[in-house]
Design an enzyme around this catalytic site. Structure first.
Site, PDB file in Angstrom:
ATOM      1  N   ASP A  24      16.448  14.439  16.269  1.00 19.06           N
ATOM      2  CA  ASP A  24      17.777  14.138  15.733  1.00 19.06           C
ATOM      3  C   ASP A  24      18.884  14.943  16.367  1.00 19.06           C
ATOM      4  O   ASP A  24      20.056  14.576  16.275  1.00 19.06           O
ATOM      5  CB  ASP A  24      17.801  14.518  14.239  1.00 19.06           C
ATOM      6  CG  ASP A  24      17.285  13.405  13.361  1.00 19.06           C
ATOM      7  OD1 ASP A  24      17.411  12.243  13.749  1.00 19.06           O
ATOM      8  OD2 ASP A  24      16.763  13.726  12.285  1.00 19.06           O
TER       9      ASP A  24
HETATM   10  C1  GLC Z   1      13.574  16.129  10.652  1.00 20.60           C
HETATM   11  C2  GLC Z   1      13.873  14.703  10.328  1.00 20.60           C
HETATM   12  C3  GLC Z   1      13.124  13.753  11.247  1.00 20.60           C
HETATM   13  C4  GLC Z   1      13.332  14.136  12.688  1.00 20.60           C
HETATM   14  C5  GLC Z   1      12.985  15.604  12.918  1.00 20.60           C
HETATM   15  C6  GLC Z   1      13.280  16.068  14.326  1.00 20.60           C
HETATM   16  O1  GLC Z   1      12.263  16.415  10.319  1.00 20.60           O
HETATM   17  O2  GLC Z   1      13.538  14.397   8.991  1.00 20.60           O
HETATM   18  O3  GLC Z   1      13.556  12.438  11.052  1.00 20.60           O
HETATM   19  O4  GLC Z   1      12.536  13.308  13.485  1.00 20.60           O
HETATM   20  O5  GLC Z   1      13.744  16.397  12.024  1.00 20.60           O
HETATM   21  O6  GLC Z   1      14.632  16.140  14.618  1.00 20.60           O
END
Ligand code: GLC
Length: 803
Positions: free
Chosen positions: A493
């Protein structure tokens, strides 16, 4: 210092020292009604909606010693007055003689001893019956009669949980409580004025009370210079019986238990609930005033978990692995599937985050064997958020069924979709089909997300059509190297680059999804569609193989100008874990490159506490990459040990046949092992955390964000399907372990479709992988698949590994 131990027989973790480094929690109830309880009895409870229908006020950020949401006080009458303490340790912080918090399946039980009183409180929510029960049993352990009062207490929040913190004028004017006589009993009712006639909270018990309090100011006393640690009103004979007409509302019931003789036990059953009115709630209230009903409700929870865990039980040479796989990991998987990323000690449930499509499509994969019907229903709900073009809404509110593009909306100049989201649906649906054999599921019709002016879906399609559209979206959404565009982000993210960046993660996830579709269409006997997907697969494979190899590992992204990220050419973020594991999982990597890439990951990223996500960490904010550079090096996605991708590395190593590494990676992040280094690690040793600080951080080894993480689902899958190798396929159950060569074998009981299978794996030659013989009920079978043609019922499977 250790703070507790596992009690495998009772399927509990028992905390024996209340001064844990952070609060350790457990979940009770469901999203319909429930929340979490911390190990000192504080609780965050809501009905359906943590944002707009929260019941107890629980402020995670306040110090651990503070009262949070709920507690219990006991008051001992002594010659010199009263001795007031909490058997939960918080908030009175007395030096209890014994403290045990039993973290159980669907309940938390706190047992403590102090001043000759033993208190045993079981906290839970009955299945399908919305109320928090606190079954409080108080025993006089001393040789003398003791005169005791019990005063349970909750503090309410306004149901709009964020407003509670942002408004201190209108809000307190609306909060009201009143006391209702109910025969011998008292029911304390609470509501914000606007909900007085439609939605009320209540607290009541099974014993008469001598007094009550609903006004926090009066309870604490001295204009709130009294504290929850020493509430001045408890040093008066009675509470003030105030019915709060505004302000900070609490509910406290003073139960004079009278004289407890030596050895005598009294039971106070407390109910905290919500209903449209007291009249509507009365039947339920009366029911749970009976101890038998409470015992029965607790038994039903046990029966549920017996069934749930009965899908798989294992016996391996690693006790820690057994503890996780038999109890705590499936428990966390179910909790995570239920709560998504809504509500935990770290996820505050205040914003509109709701349920994430990507996260849930991964979470649901770990509950397929235990609760297949629930998984099926949830898949249909999730698929509803797919748009006609095949991409999906990043997240949604499960109550209003409103979708949103999530954080991508925060940056106007960036795309408003995540390039990986929709592809997870292919993995989840095919996992469901392989577990259940329910191929009709593919024909279920699900609307796409877009609506017309009347609010009706403009198009619907079968589940299969949804999967196909997702693949088509990615096939056409490519950039300058013909690799999938990043969108706002992919799985990570926090790397958000200007439009035009490409994602190797999404390329590989797409590859894995295509592989699953090829296997599915082969199974369905649709050779022409299977070959179409094979063409798409080969296309992407050759692009990845020709463009993404950096020499010793694969790159992770190309930015909008075509520069690689995750390359030896970069200063920061030279190598990313997912860029190595996923080409193995997708099958794009040759055996040779796959091995080299995974060795590079081992050399550059592995630590004793787990594998880092990337290295080296960015050292300063850089708007070009966004979120990842807001963390100091070593934290979270910026070269921290982000745990969710660790099981992908386990799976990749198992695919490559390196059982030592696969198992080593598993063992090093097993929370059970953290019991030994808990002063550094800090979080619950009975569930996975999302992240551990990496080597570049001064607090290397410190975990945070436990419970609601994709780590749970993927560690469960990696351990059961790839290390133990018990893997559902369309035609049956594959047994293909990849274990540490030191193991002499293991056994497992697996419920699969209509079978109950007793699996025994022998490893006389001490290899990692390779089934040389398999017998079903004593008869040799070809290969290592328990075929679906074998009649239903119980069967013994013997498997021999060897060269
Ligand atoms: C958090 C989010 C997930 C994402 C991960 C890596 O765990 O819930 O959706 O893939 O971060 O950024």
């Amino acid at each position: 210092m250790k703070f507790g131990h596992f009690d495998n027989e009772n399927r509990e973790y028992v905390i024996t020292n209340p001064r844990t480094p952070v609060k350790w929690i457990n979940y009770i109830g469901t999203r319909e009604f429930g929340g979490f309880v911390d190990h000192t009895g504080g609780a965050l409870i809501c009905q359906q909606d943590p944002t707009f229908n929260r019941i107890t006020k629980y402020i995670q950020q306040m110090p651990a010693s503070d009262f949070k949401g709920a507690t219990l006080y006991l008051r001992l009458h002594t010659d010199d007055g009263y001795h007031v303490f909490s058997p939960f340790f918080v908030p009175t912080l007395d030096p209890l003689d014994l403290f045990e918090c039993h973290v159980g399946l669907g309940y938390t039980r706190i047992i403590s001893e102090y001043l000759g009183l033993r208190t045993n409180v079981t906290i839970f929510v009955p299945l399908d019956d919305p109320r928090e029960i606190r079954d409080i049993q108080i025993t006089n352990l001393s040789d003398n009669p003791l005169n005791v009062d019990a005063i349970p207490l909750v503090e309410y929040t306004h149901p709009d949980a964020l407003l509670q913190f942002t408004n201190a004028d209108w809000l307190p004017q609306t909060m009201q409580s009143r006391a209702v006589e109910d025969g011998r009993f008292k029911i304390l009712v609470q509501y914000p004025f606007m909900f007085r006639d439609t939605r009320i909270n209540y607290l009541t018990s099974n014993l008469p009370v001598s007094a009550f309090e609903t006004d926090r100011k009066k309870f604490l006393g001295d204009n709130e210079y009294g504290t929850f640690r020493v509430p001045l009103s408890l040093f008066q004979p009675e509470l003030t019986n105030s019915q709060a007409s505004r302000g900070d509302n609490i509910a406290a019931l003073l139960h004079p238990l009278g004289i407890l003789q030596p050895g005598e036990t009294t039971r106070v059953i407390l109910q905290l609930g919500q209903d449209s009115s007291i009249e509507a709630a009365r039947t339920g209230i009366e029911k749970y005033r009976q101890a038998e009903a409470v015992d029965e409700a607790l038994k039903e929870i046990r029966v549920f978990w017996d069934g749930y865990l009965g899908a798989l039980q294992v016996d391996t040479p690693d006790e820690s692995m057994n503890a996780m796989l038999n109890v705590h990991n499936p428990h966390q998987c179910y909790v995570t599937k239920t709560w998504s990323r809504y509500l935990s000690y770290y996820q505050l449930g205040l914003g509109s985050r709701g349920i994430g499509y990507r996260d849930s499509m991964q979470d649901v994969q770990s509950v397929m064997a235990s609760v297949p019907e629930e998984a099926r229903a949830f898949l249909l709900t999730l698929l509803y958020f797919q748009k006609c073009d095949g991409s999906v809404m990043h997240q949604f509110n499960p109550l209003t069924l409103e979708g949103s593009e999530g954080d991508s909306l925060e940056m106007e100049d960036r795309p408003h979709y995540y390039s990986d989201d929709h592809l997870w649906g292919v993995l989840a649906v095919t996992a469901y089909l392989k577990e259940t054999g329910d191929l009709n599921f593919l024909k279920e019709i699900v609307p796409f997300y877009e609506k017309d002016a009347q609010g009706d879906a403009i198009e619907s399609g079968s589940v299969l059509e949804h999967l196909k559209r997702g693949l088509d979206f990615t096939r056409h959404d490519t950039g300058q190297h013909d690799l999938p565009l990043l969108g706002f982000a992919d799985w990570n993210d926090t790397v958000n680059m200007p439009t035009g960046a490409e994602s190797l993660f999404t390329a590989n996830l797409y590859g894995k999804a295509l592989l699953e579709m090829i296997i599915l269409f082969d199974h369905l006997g649709d050779a022409s569609t299977a070959s179409e997907y094979r063409v798409a697969y080969d296309e992407m494979k050759s692009r990845v193989e020709s463009i993404a190899w950096d020499g010793k590992w694969y790159v992770r992204y190309f930015d909008d100008e075509g520069n690689p990220i995750g390359s030896s050419k970069n200063t920061y973020g030279q190598i990313y874990l997912n860029a190595q594991s996923w080409p193995v999982i997708s099958g794009f990597a040759s055996a040779e490159r796959g091995r080299r890439a995974m060795d590079s990951a081992y050399e550059r990223l592995n630590t004793n506490y787990g594998i880092r996500l990337s290295a080296p960490g960015f050292d300063g904010y850089d708007p070009k990459y966004g979120g990842v550079t807001t963390y100091p090096p070593g934290a979270k996605e910026n070269s921290g040990i982000f745990l969710h991708p660790n099981p992908w590395a386990i799976i990749a190593e198992a695919i490559l046949g390196n059982g030592e590494r696969a198992y080593g990676y598993y063992a090093q992040i097993n929370p059970v092992a953290k019991n030994e280094v808990i002063d550094i690690y800090e979080c619950e040793p009975y569930v996975y955390a999302q992240n551990i600080l990496g080597e570049e951080h001064p607090q290397f080894g410190l975990a945070r964000n436990s419970w609601l993480t994709g780590t749970a689902s993927w560690c469960y899958q990696a351990a059961t399907q790839w290390i133990l190798g018990i893997r559902p396929e369309y035609d049956g159950l594959r047994i293909d372990p990849c274990i540490s060569s030191s193991w002499s074998g293991f056994s497992a009981t697996r419920r699969f479709r209509g079978w109950l299978l007793y699996i025994n794996v022998h490893n006389p030659q001490h290899v990692c992988k390779g089934v040389v013989e398999m017998k079903v009920d004593g008869e040799a079978v070809p290969g290592n698949l328990f075929s679906q043609d074998i009649p239903q019922g119980e069967h013994e499977i013997e498997v021999w590994l060897g060269e």
